[in-house]
Design an enzyme around this catalytic site. Structure first.
Site, mmCIF file in Angstrom:
data_model
loop_
_atom_site.group_PDB
_atom_site.id
_atom_site.type_symbol
_atom_site.label_atom_id
_atom_site.label_comp_id
_atom_site.label_asym_id
_atom_site.label_seq_id
_atom_site.Cartn_x
_atom_site.Cartn_y
_atom_site.Cartn_z
ATOM 1 N N CYS A 195 0.850 -1.192 0.000
ATOM 2 C CA CYS A 195 0.000 0.000 0.000
ATOM 3 C C CYS A 195 0.889 1.247 0.000
ATOM 4 O O CYS A 195 1.593 1.505 0.982
ATOM 5 C CB CYS A 195 -0.908 -0.011 1.226
ATOM 6 S SG CYS A 195 -1.981 1.427 1.287
ATOM 7 N N ILE A 196 0.826 2.007 -1.087
ATOM 8 C CA ILE A 196 1.681 3.216 -1.153
ATOM 9 C C ILE A 196 1.172 4.286 -0.195
ATOM 10 O O ILE A 196 1.934 5.119 0.271
ATOM 11 C CB ILE A 196 1.781 3.792 -2.591
ATOM 12 C CG1 ILE A 196 0.396 4.098 -3.160
ATOM 13 C CG2 ILE A 196 2.570 2.883 -3.498
ATOM 14 C CD1 ILE A 196 0.440 5.045 -4.340
#
Ligand code: ZN
Ligand code: ZN
Length: 359
Positions: free
Chosen positions: A206-207
């Site tokens: 998850c950025i």
């Protein structure tokens, strides 16, 4: 003569004083350096036996407070942006709205609603930190090196998948060798190129949180989505109540702003949560689903349940419960603990393996 001896003694005392001062300054500088290194551990191994200093060598993690919190060097501070987007509406509500609602409410119900609202904001913040800064389920490196810690070549069979037996005859559980981590990956785990580690039951990187979502933090990720949705909806409700209490909307501009902000903002966690309901119900991680559709973009693709999956539990609900509330399991690599063996090979970066053909 006595003058000369006196001067010599003075000189010696002054030298001793300077030496003591220098040693003291050196000690202070060393302690400050050590403290700074404990607060933020970047990619610099300082010779200590603590695992958080070694893990920076074999991953892209940056550790804080002696390995308690972590993020990825390549995360570009998106997680700070997400955290600010949670804090700003809460701060605006606390400064401009809360006092009016608390003192001008005509019953206990509204005050209870305000307390519940703060509780869900607290839950959002805590699950955010636990999802973003905790161990996603990192697997130890260099565990399966076939008698060749120095040589870079691996046997041919290490390039094939290993098929494990499963209860369902038509289903197969495959295992693959990770050439970077030098391990046979446990089923459902995969290597994250951003974090540069293999993660158990890897869902996705998850950025926005700057961390992988895996077996050990998936439940915090889901808790973060649910609590942020509820907090947004409560925020809209409280701002609407405040707006209904004023004679003209222009007297409560912050309420209008918060209704618009949270009304639009709730859509992102809501869509993501619904998407994860369908994924877990069909017993798939994001990684497995994207691999099955052969694309990195899940939009416009139907999520279907594979009844031949070796992990299928028989029903949508059972699958959902199984994957969302799966056992977190042990921390396989705990950065806060001192390593047991000095120069432990699991914390050394060994060049990627290759075959003779690639030389
Ligand atoms: Zn790996
Ligand atoms: Zn990652």
């Amino acid at each position: 003569m006595s003058d000369f001896i006196m001067k010599d003694t003075d000189q010696q005392m002054s030298d001793k004083c300077i030496n003591e001062n220098t040693a003291w300054q050196h000690k202070l500088l060393n302690s400050a350096n050590k403290f700074l290194h404990w607060v933020i551990t970047l990619d610099t191994y300082d010779g200590s036996e603590k695992i958080y200093t070694h893990m920076t060598e074999t991953s892209n993690y940056v550790f804080f407070f002696g390995g308690t919190l972590r993020t990825v060097t390549k995360s570009r501070l998106y997680s700070v942006f997400v955290f600010c987007s949670l804090i700003v509406p809460l701060a605006l509500f606390s400064i401009f709205e809360c006092r009016h609602l608390w003192y001008h409410s005509h019953g206990l119900h509204l005050r209870t609603l305000i307390i519940v609202f703060y509780y869900f904001n607290l839950l959002t913040a805590s699950s955010f930190f636990r999802a973003a800064c905790s161990d996603p389920g990192v697997v130890s490196r260099n565990v399966h090196m076939p008698g060749m810690a120095i040589a870079y070549q691996i046997p041919r069979e290490y390039y094939n998948h290993v098929i494990l037996p499963s209860e369902n005859q038509s289903a197969v559980i495959t295992m693959k060798y990770c050439q970077t981590c030098r391990i046979w990956r446990p089923p459902r785990s995969s290597h994250c190129p951003v974090c540069d580690v293999c993660v158990l039951t890897h869902d996705h990187h998850c950025i926005w949180l700057g961390n992988c979502i895996g077996q050990r933090n998936y439940r915090f990720f889901i808790a973060f989505l649910i609590s942020s949705i509820i907090a947004c909806l409560l925020q809209v409700a409280l701002s609407a109540i405040r707006l209904s209490n004023v004679t003209h909307p222009s007297k409560a501009p912050v309420s209008i702003l918060l209704i618009c902000y949270c009304g639009l903002g709730v859509q992102y966690p809501l869509i993501l949560f619904l998407y994860h309901i369908f994924l877990t119900g069909t017993q798939q991680t994001t990684h497995e689903y994207l691999r099955s559709i052969g694309s990195k973009n899940p939009i416009f693709h139907k999520i279907t349940r594979d009844r031949n999956s070796p992990y299928d539990r028989g029903s949508f609900f059972k699958n959902l419960i199984h994957l969302m509330f799966q056992e977190r399991g042990w921390i396989l690599v705990d950065p806060t603990k001192r390593q047991r063996y000095p120069r432990d090979v699991r914390f050394q970066r060994i060049p990627e393996a290759h075959t003779m053909e690639n030389i």
